[in-house]
Design a protein around this motif. Sequence first.
Motif, PDB file in Angstrom:
ATOM      1  N   VAL A  39      15.985  19.644   3.398  1.00  0.00           N
ATOM      2  CA  VAL A  39      15.436  20.989   3.566  1.00  0.00           C
ATOM      3  C   VAL A  39      14.695  21.367   2.292  1.00  0.00           C
ATOM      4  N   GLU A  40      13.490  21.892   2.441  1.00  0.00           N
ATOM      5  CA  GLU A  40      12.773  22.377   1.261  1.00  0.00           C
ATOM      6  C   GLU A  40      13.385  23.705   0.825  1.00  0.00           C
ATOM      7  N   MET A  41      13.843  23.747  -0.418  1.00  0.00           N
ATOM      8  CA  MET A  41      14.523  24.935  -0.926  1.00  0.00           C
ATOM      9  C   MET A  41      13.919  25.376  -2.249  1.00  0.00           C
ATOM     10  N   GLY A  42      13.929  26.676  -2.450  1.00  0.00           N
ATOM     11  CA  GLY A  42      13.642  27.204  -3.770  1.00  0.00           C
ATOM     12  C   GLY A  42      14.920  27.155  -4.585  1.00  0.00           C
ATOM     13  N   ILE A  43      14.914  26.413  -5.682  1.00  0.00           N
ATOM     14  CA  ILE A  43      16.120  26.299  -6.506  1.00  0.00           C
ATOM     15  C   ILE A  43      15.881  26.968  -7.847  1.00  0.00           C
ATOM     16  N   ARG A  44      16.999  27.214  -8.581  1.00  0.00           N
ATOM     17  CA  ARG A  44      16.953  27.963  -9.840  1.00  0.00           C
ATOM     18  C   ARG A  44      16.249  29.301  -9.624  1.00  0.00           C
ATOM     19  N   ASP A  45      16.723  30.023  -8.600  1.00  0.00           N
ATOM     20  CA  ASP A  45      16.167  31.331  -8.234  1.00  0.00           C
ATOM     21  C   ASP A  45      14.678  31.215  -7.915  1.00  0.00           C
ATOM     22  N   ASN A  46      14.344  30.162  -7.165  1.00  0.00           N
ATOM     23  CA  ASN A  46      12.980  29.918  -6.678  1.00  0.00           C
ATOM     24  C   ASN A  46      11.975  29.600  -7.788  1.00  0.00           C
ATOM     25  N   ARG A  47      12.479  29.105  -8.912  1.00  0.00           N
ATOM     26  CA  ARG A  47      11.547  28.695  -9.965  1.00  0.00           C
ATOM     27  C   ARG A  47      10.693  27.524  -9.488  1.00  0.00           C
ATOM     28  N   TYR A  48      11.289  26.631  -8.734  1.00  0.00           N
ATOM     29  CA  TYR A  48      10.519  25.553  -8.117  1.00  0.00           C
ATOM     30  C   TYR A  48      11.202  25.107  -6.839  1.00  0.00           C
ATOM     31  N   LYS A  49      10.462  24.349  -6.032  1.00  0.00           N
ATOM     32  CA  LYS A  49      10.976  23.893  -4.753  1.00  0.00           C
ATOM     33  C   LYS A  49      11.349  22.413  -4.820  1.00  0.00           C
ATOM     34  N   ALA A  50      12.343  22.059  -4.022  1.00  0.00           N
ATOM     35  CA  ALA A  50      12.769  20.666  -3.951  1.00  0.00           C
ATOM     36  C   ALA A  50      13.242  20.370  -2.535  1.00  0.00           C
ATOM     37  N   MET A  51      13.116  19.110  -2.130  1.00  0.00           N
ATOM     38  CA  MET A  51      13.624  18.667  -0.840  1.00  0.00           C
ATOM     39  C   MET A  51      15.088  18.280  -1.045  1.00  0.00           C
ATOM     40  N   CYS A  52      15.981  19.059  -0.473  1.00  0.00           N
ATOM     41  CA  CYS A  52      17.401  18.913  -0.753  1.00  0.00           C
ATOM     42  C   CYS A  52      18.163  18.417   0.473  1.00  0.00           C
ATOM     43  N   PRO A  53      19.132  17.520   0.280  1.00  0.00           N
ATOM     44  CA  PRO A  53      19.985  17.094   1.400  1.00  0.00           C
ATOM     45  C   PRO A  53      20.886  18.237   1.846  1.00  0.00           C
ATOM     46  N   THR A  54      21.561  18.044   2.957  1.00  0.00           N
ATOM     47  CA  THR A  54      22.332  19.126   3.578  1.00  0.00           C
ATOM     48  C   THR A  54      23.805  18.770   3.691  1.00  0.00           C
ATOM     49  N   VAL A  55      24.661  19.704   3.332  1.00  0.00           N
ATOM     50  CA  VAL A  55      26.097  19.570   3.562  1.00  0.00           C
ATOM     51  C   VAL A  55      26.363  19.849   5.040  1.00  0.00           C
ATOM     52  N   VAL A  56      26.939  18.878   5.728  1.00  0.00           N
ATOM     53  CA  VAL A  56      27.136  19.005   7.180  1.00  0.00           C
ATOM     54  C   VAL A  56      28.610  18.931   7.583  1.00  0.00           C
ATOM     55  N   GLY A  57      29.519  18.697   6.630  1.00  0.00           N
ATOM     56  CA  GLY A  57      30.937  18.598   6.968  1.00  0.00           C
ATOM     57  C   GLY A  57      31.793  18.701   5.724  1.00  0.00           C
ATOM     58  N   GLU A  58      33.091  18.510   5.891  1.00  0.00           N
ATOM     59  CA  GLU A  58      34.022  18.571   4.769  1.00  0.00           C
ATOM     60  C   GLU A  58      33.635  17.521   3.723  1.00  0.00           C
ATOM     61  N   LEU A  59      33.681  17.915   2.474  1.00  0.00           N
ATOM     62  CA  LEU A  59      33.250  17.045   1.385  1.00  0.00           C
ATOM     63  C   LEU A  59      34.403  16.166   0.902  1.00  0.00           C
ATOM     64  N   ARG A  60      34.122  14.866   0.764  1.00  0.00           N
ATOM     65  CA  ARG A  60      35.095  13.918   0.228  1.00  0.00           C
ATOM     66  C   ARG A  60      34.350  12.855  -0.564  1.00  0.00           C
ATOM     67  N   LEU A  61      35.002  12.308  -1.575  1.00  0.00           N
ATOM     68  CA  LEU A  61      34.433  11.162  -2.277  1.00  0.00           C
ATOM     69  C   LEU A  61      34.717   9.892  -1.494  1.00  0.00           C
ATOM     70  N   ARG A  62      33.676   9.103  -1.239  1.00  0.00           N
ATOM     71  CA  ARG A  62      33.877   7.805  -0.570  1.00  0.00           C
ATOM     72  C   ARG A  62      34.572   6.824  -1.507  1.00  0.00           C
ATOM     73  N   THR A  63      34.248   6.957  -2.790  1.00  0.00           N
ATOM     74  CA  THR A  63      34.735   6.010  -3.786  1.00  0.00           C
ATOM     75  C   THR A  63      34.517   6.646  -5.153  1.00  0.00           C
ATOM     76  N   ARG A  64      35.001   6.002  -6.201  1.00  0.00           N
ATOM     77  CA  ARG A  64      34.634   6.437  -7.540  1.00  0.00           C
ATOM     78  C   ARG A  64      33.111   6.406  -7.665  1.00  0.00           C
ATOM     79  N   VAL A  65      32.556   7.342  -8.412  1.00  0.00           N
ATOM     80  CA  VAL A  65      31.101   7.492  -8.480  1.00  0.00           C
ATOM     81  C   VAL A  65      30.513   6.687  -9.632  1.00  0.00           C
ATOM     82  N   HIS A  66      31.067   6.846 -10.819  1.00  0.00           N
ATOM     83  CA  HIS A  66      30.443   6.285 -12.013  1.00  0.00           C
ATOM     84  C   HIS A  66      31.351   5.318 -12.771  1.00  0.00           C
ATOM     85  N   ALA A  67      32.321   4.740 -12.076  1.00  0.00           N
ATOM     86  CA  ALA A  67      33.251   3.839 -12.757  1.00  0.00           C
ATOM     87  C   ALA A  67      32.532   2.638 -13.368  1.00  0.00           C
ATOM     88  N   ARG A  68      31.556   2.078 -12.635  1.00  0.00           N
ATOM     89  CA  ARG A  68      30.898   0.859 -13.113  1.00  0.00           C
ATOM     90  C   ARG A  68      30.212   1.086 -14.450  1.00  0.00           C
TER      91      ARG A  68
END
Length: 347
Positions: free
Chosen positions: A91-120
Motif C-alpha cells: 500500500v502506498e502510504m505517507g510515512i513520518r507524518d506524510n513527509r514522504y511516500k513509500a510502498m509498504c507491506p500489510t499486516v494481515v494477521g497475528e504477528l509471530r517470528l518465523r525464526t531468529r532474524v539476525h542470528a547469522r
Amino acid sequence: MPTSSATPLFPTTIAGSLPKPAWLAAPNKLWAPWRLQGDELAEAKDDATLLALKLQEDAGIDIVCDGEQARQHFVHGFLEAVEGIDFERRVEMGIRDNRYKAMCPTVVGELRLRTRVHAREARLARAHTTRKLKFTLPGPMTIVDTIADAHYGDRVTMAMAFAALLNEEARGLAADGVDVIQFDEPAFNVYMADAAGWGIDALHRAIEGVTATSAVHICYGYGIPANIAWKATLGAEWRQYEKFFPALAKSRIDQVSLECINAHVPMSVLTLLDGKDVLIGAIDVATDTIETPEDVAAVIARATEYAPKEKIVPCTNCGMAPMHRDVAVKKLEALARGAALARERLG
C-alpha cells in the motif's frame, strides 16, 4: 571472540548502517535491490558484514556493528522474518507524518517470528571482533509508521505486538554476545507526544529481560532530499527533542543517540537526559564534506558543557547506507581521530 574490556574516554560508534559494496547491491541508494540470489547472496552478505567490521576497526571505531549489510532496509530487514505480513499486498502510504511516500507491506494477521532474524550476522560479527559489538533493530513506533494495518486496527496495539517480537530477537542477540542493542526510532521526532507515552512503553516491552545495554537512536533522518527539505522548514532552532527527552530520562533505556553536528539542535538538550549515556552525532551524513578531527573534537567539547565526559559517546548523526563508500570511510576515520583529539584535550 571475547569482548575487549578496555573502553576509552569518548568511545566511538556509528548509528548503524554503512554503504554496501557495489557487488552486493546498487550503491548510493536506499532500498537497493540485491545483485545476487540464494546461497551466493547469503555468502555475499557474510563477506560484506566482515568487511564492514574491518573498515570500522581500521578507522579506529571502538564499538563496532555489522553495518546492516544483510538488510535491504533497516525496518523491512526485520519484517521479512515476521509471520502475519503480506509483502505482496503493498500500500502506498505517507510515512513520518506524510513527509514522504513509500510502498509498504500489510499486516494481515497475528504477528509471530518465523525464526531468529539476525542470528547469522550477529554471531558472525561476534566471532570476528574483540571490540564491543552493537546491533540495531527498528523501534516499534517506527515500524508501525512504516507498514499498513489490515488486522489490529490500532497503532498502539500493533506496536506492542511488534515490541514482543523485538524482545524475542533482542534476547537472542544478547545471548549471541551482542553488547549494545539499539532501537532506531526516527518516528519519535515526528510524533513527540506519543513518543513520550506509548512509544517509550513499547521500548520497555522490547527490552524486557534483555541483558545487553539498551539504546534508542533518534534523528532527523538520512541525508536524502525529502529529509533535507523537511529540515529546511524547522527554523533556526530544532527543539523537537525537548518534548520527549524528559520522559526518556525517566525511562529504563540506557543510552540515547541524537543528531548534533550541522543540526540546529541546542546542545543544552543534553541536560534533559541526566543519567543516560548520550551518543552525540559528530558526523553529518547529509553531506559528502569530510569533517576534520577538529570539527569532531569541537562537537565533543560542546557536549561536555552539558553532560559528564564519561557519558559521551561520539557517533554519526544517522545511518550512512546511501553515502559514497569512500566518503563514509573517511568520515569514520575523522570520527575516531576527533575523539582521540578530544581525549588529549579534555581527558
